[in-house]
Design a protein around this motif. Structure first.
Motif, PDB file in Angstrom:
ATOM      1  N   GLU A  96      43.978  54.067  40.351  1.00  0.00           N
ATOM      2  CA  GLU A  96      42.571  53.945  40.761  1.00  0.00           C
ATOM      3  C   GLU A  96      41.634  54.439  39.667  1.00  0.00           C
ATOM      4  N   TRP A 197      33.471  50.383  42.175  1.00  0.00           N
ATOM      5  CA  TRP A 197      34.311  49.429  42.908  1.00  0.00           C
ATOM      6  C   TRP A 197      35.708  49.308  42.321  1.00  0.00           C
ATOM      7  N   TYR A 199      38.939  48.216  40.862  1.00  0.00           N
ATOM      8  CA  TYR A 199      39.517  46.894  40.622  1.00  0.00           C
ATOM      9  C   TYR A 199      38.924  45.813  41.514  1.00  0.00           C
ATOM     10  N   LEU A 200      37.976  46.196  42.392  1.00  0.00           N
ATOM     11  CA  LEU A 200      37.343  45.197  43.262  1.00  0.00           C
ATOM     12  C   LEU A 200      36.139  44.530  42.609  1.00  0.00           C
ATOM     13  N   HIS A 201      35.741  45.003  41.441  1.00  0.00           N
ATOM     14  CA  HIS A 201      34.593  44.415  40.739  1.00  0.00           C
ATOM     15  C   HIS A 201      35.053  43.919  39.367  1.00  0.00           C
TER      16      HIS A 201
END
Length: 393
Positions: A96, A197, A199-201
């Protein structure tokens, strides 16, 4: 080894981890911070962690997450062990953390491993020693200018404080020529917003390259009395985004220290204990590790929720009070506002000098403190303001 029920795993995410992420772990989100303060979200999280310890005991609590091994630490001694045994077998470069910090500092020491980490850590420890530059003088200059504004307007707000603090930060890291380069730190703020964010961005590589180019133009001057002058530009360019990022947290700590009437470095320590700017400390095991009679596999993510350890009323009689006398050698091993062990913040002493200088320069000219025990567990720094006093002095 205790394993949380599915219901308690849901509680861990809903009441502890997700609210913390929502506030923004890389850059704070003002609307969410306002809501979190109203709901006292951290008080709910701390109470949830205390119930976990009562229900499951002090050993690490494994969460039921498909495909992952995640363990919440509940015992201060385990926190001490985890931090002392970093980076091996407990790596700082968790998945993360790498996904988040790669947005704006892909070569930062926090997400480096092996020889690269050792080299970058040594650079940080050498450059960030407070005696290397006159950070105290720089901050005092900016604080005096800020006081002129406060006397004129009659009030210190977060916005006016942050502008002065960032001018000081840019001077400390890059030199006086960068003092007014607001665009540089605005670009960094945008990248940090994406990092919230992880790895979500998608990564904005074009923006990061523009930021890097602008940063390097400052570094090439190697201005005296700046961190940029203390090491080769290429080396500093890898670490400077994190140094600037860290100054944001230091400013938050300073503003909150004003709210409790703090003074000196002990006031900064206490502000960071009461409201940790790194609320979640992560480590990831590089090999199987033995805990309380059981083994946890390699790749386990260990979670230290700092507000729980800093505000546990069952262990700490001063949990919700201003207790500057416990610093710099706190009686509890899990009081770690600057982390601990080999991964302790290498800029801690520089931050303490800079932040305490700003704090002590401002406090006698403001109507402080504004908060009293029991102190709130969640404090929205964006909403803090202080009336000026002695405006004719």
């Amino acid at each position: 080894m205790a394993v949380a029920s599915r219901l308690d795993t849901g509680r861990a995410f809903a009441k502890v981890l997700l609210p913390t992420l929502a506030k923004g772990v890389i850059v704070r989100r003002p609307p969410v911070m306002a809501m979190a303060e109203k709901m006292q979200a951290d008080a709910v999280a701390v109470a949830t962690m205390m119930r976990f310890r009562q229900r499951y005991g002090p050993q690490p609590l494994r969460l039921r997450v498909t495909g992952r091994s995640i363990a919440l630490l509940l015992d201060p001694v385990d926190v001490s062990r985890l931090l002392a045994d970093s980076p091996s077998p407990f790596a700082l470069a968790t998945r993360e953390k790498k996904a988040a910090l790669a947005h704006f500092q892909p070569h930062g020491v926090l997400i480096s491993t092996g020889e690269e980490r050792a080299r970058r850590r040594a650079l940080n420890e050498e450059v960030l020693r407070p005696e290397k530059i006159d950070a105290q003088g720089i901050v005092a200059d900016e604080a005096d200018l800020l006081l002129r504004h406060v006397r004129s307007s009659g009030v210190l707000t977060w916005d006016s404080f942050a502008q002065a603090w960032w001018r000081a930060a840019r001077r400390i890291v890059l030199g006086s020529f960068a003092r007014e380069d607001v665009e540089l730190t605005d670009m960094l703020k945008t990248l940090r917003g994406h990092a919230n964010w992880a790895y979500l961005h998608p990564r904005r590589e074009g923006l990061r390259r523009r930021f890097d180019g602008r940063l390097r133009r400052h570094l090439e001057r190697r201005e005296p009395n700046s961190l940029a002058s203390l090491a080769p530009a290429d080396d500093v360019a890898e670490q400077a985004p994190h140094w600037l990022f860290a100054f944001d947290a230091a400013g938050i700590v300073t503003m909150r220290a004003l709210a409790i009437g703090g003074s000196g470095q002990a006031g900064i320590w206490e502000s960071a204990r009461l409201w940790p700017t790194t609320p979640v400390i992560l480590r990831e095991s590089t090999e199987p590790t033995h805990w309380h009679g059981a083994w946890l596999p390699a790749g386990t993510t260990f979670v230290v929720f700092a507000p729980y350890f800093h505000r546990d009323r069952e262990r700490l009689p001063y949990a919700d009070e201003y207790a500057p006398d416990i610093w710099p050698t706190p009686p509890e091993p899990a009081l770690v506002p600057f982390s601990g062990g080999p991964g302790v913040c290498p800029g801690r002493d520089l931050v303490l000098v800079a932040a305490s200088t700003m704090l002590d320069t401002l406090r006698d000219h403001l109507a402080v403190p504004t908060l009293h025990a029991p102190l709130p567990t969640t404090l929205n720094h964006f909403a803090l303001s202080f009336d000026a006093v002695n405006t004719t002095g």
